[in-house]
Design a protein around this motif. Sequence first.
Motif, PDB file in Angstrom:
ATOM      1  N   ASP A  96     -54.176  46.054  -4.533  1.00  0.00           N
ATOM      2  CA  ASP A  96     -54.498  47.171  -5.001  1.00  0.00           C
ATOM      3  C   ASP A  96     -54.361  48.017  -4.750  1.00  0.00           C
ATOM      4  O   ASP A  96     -55.287  48.775  -5.047  1.00  0.00           O
ATOM      5  N   VAL A 106     -52.484  31.466  -6.406  1.00  0.00           N
ATOM      6  CA  VAL A 106     -51.241  32.736  -6.608  1.00  0.00           C
ATOM      7  C   VAL A 106     -50.112  32.501  -6.967  1.00  0.00           C
ATOM      8  O   VAL A 106     -48.637  33.446  -6.882  1.00  0.00           O
ATOM      9  N   GLN A 159     -45.871  45.500  -0.445  1.00  0.00           N
ATOM     10  CA  GLN A 159     -45.545  44.910  -1.372  1.00  0.00           C
ATOM     11  C   GLN A 159     -44.026  44.602  -0.755  1.00  0.00           C
ATOM     12  O   GLN A 159     -43.619  42.841  -1.786  1.00  0.00           O
ATOM     13  N   ARG A 193     -47.451  33.315  -4.531  1.00  0.00           N
ATOM     14  CA  ARG A 193     -46.491  35.506  -4.209  1.00  0.00           C
ATOM     15  C   ARG A 193     -48.433  36.031  -4.526  1.00  0.00           C
ATOM     16  O   ARG A 193     -48.846  35.999  -5.457  1.00  0.00           O
ATOM     17  N   ILE A 252     -49.819  39.564  -6.024  1.00  0.00           N
ATOM     18  CA  ILE A 252     -50.435  40.097  -7.545  1.00  0.00           C
ATOM     19  C   ILE A 252     -49.466  41.263  -7.345  1.00  0.00           C
ATOM     20  O   ILE A 252     -50.538  41.865  -6.589  1.00  0.00           O
ATOM     21  N   GLN A 253     -49.270  41.894  -7.809  1.00  0.00           N
ATOM     22  CA  GLN A 253     -49.031  43.452  -7.602  1.00  0.00           C
ATOM     23  C   GLN A 253     -49.149  44.304  -9.095  1.00  0.00           C
ATOM     24  O   GLN A 253     -48.787  44.230  -9.904  1.00  0.00           O
ATOM     25  N   ASN A 254     -50.391  44.453  -8.663  1.00  0.00           N
ATOM     26  CA  ASN A 254     -51.159  45.671 -10.062  1.00  0.00           C
ATOM     27  C   ASN A 254     -50.773  46.707  -9.427  1.00  0.00           C
ATOM     28  O   ASN A 254     -49.486  47.283  -8.427  1.00  0.00           O
ATOM     29  N   VAL A 313     -53.876  40.039  -3.346  1.00  0.00           N
ATOM     30  CA  VAL A 313     -53.689  40.616  -4.031  1.00  0.00           C
ATOM     31  C   VAL A 313     -53.533  42.027  -3.684  1.00  0.00           C
ATOM     32  O   VAL A 313     -53.730  42.717  -3.265  1.00  0.00           O
ATOM     33  N   THR A 340     -62.316  39.222 -11.211  1.00  0.00           N
ATOM     34  CA  THR A 340     -61.214  38.984 -12.761  1.00  0.00           C
ATOM     35  C   THR A 340     -61.651  37.285 -13.095  1.00  0.00           C
ATOM     36  O   THR A 340     -62.023  36.778 -12.466  1.00  0.00           O
TER      37      THR A 340
END
Length: 190
Positions: free
Chosen positions: A174, A120, A186, A123, A125-127, A172, A139
């Motif tokens: 989520d 990633v 975050q 960093r 992944i900001q869903n 991630v 995914t």
Amino acid sequence: MNERCEWCGTDPIYVKYHDEEWGVPEYDGRALWEKLVLDGFQAGLSWITILKKRDAFRDGFNGFDPNQVAEFGENDIQRLLKNEGIVRHRGKIEAAIKGARAWQSIESDIGFSSYLWNFVDGRPIQNQFHLREQVPTQTPLSVMISKDLKKRGFNFCGPTIVYAFMEACGLVNDHQTTCPRHADVQKLAR
């Protein structure tokens, strides 16, 4: 609206896990391995089952020290198969031992944490999911990581298990956007 993610419900163990651990970026290679092993044990079961047994797993697997688990042999497998505090599944126990050996190889090469976070670009992944139904179970990235883990010697790490692992370890984010933890998690990204 500031409501927790729907999946954690009201069980105090789940709520504590959601509020304190789930989605928090984990950078410790040993802790990442522990979570991957536990996600593998969860296959076919509920996560709450694993959470309730986590302390027994930690005791049975020597604090999830992969260097110690890599040395486990048949006597250790038999000991674990008799341990009523854990999920007693020979294939999953053997996969944990094999995974400890694979962890050692990755750890000595580039570091297990670096290996995973490289997928990633370092960093999370900001869903931005509002509803639980929007969150995928796997995914293309979890498929890729799963294949690479298997190639390196891991088992019980299919794409769905890997995606749950990615969520748990903060690769991630989520948390639903309506959940106060979404913004909190975050901010924890390096």
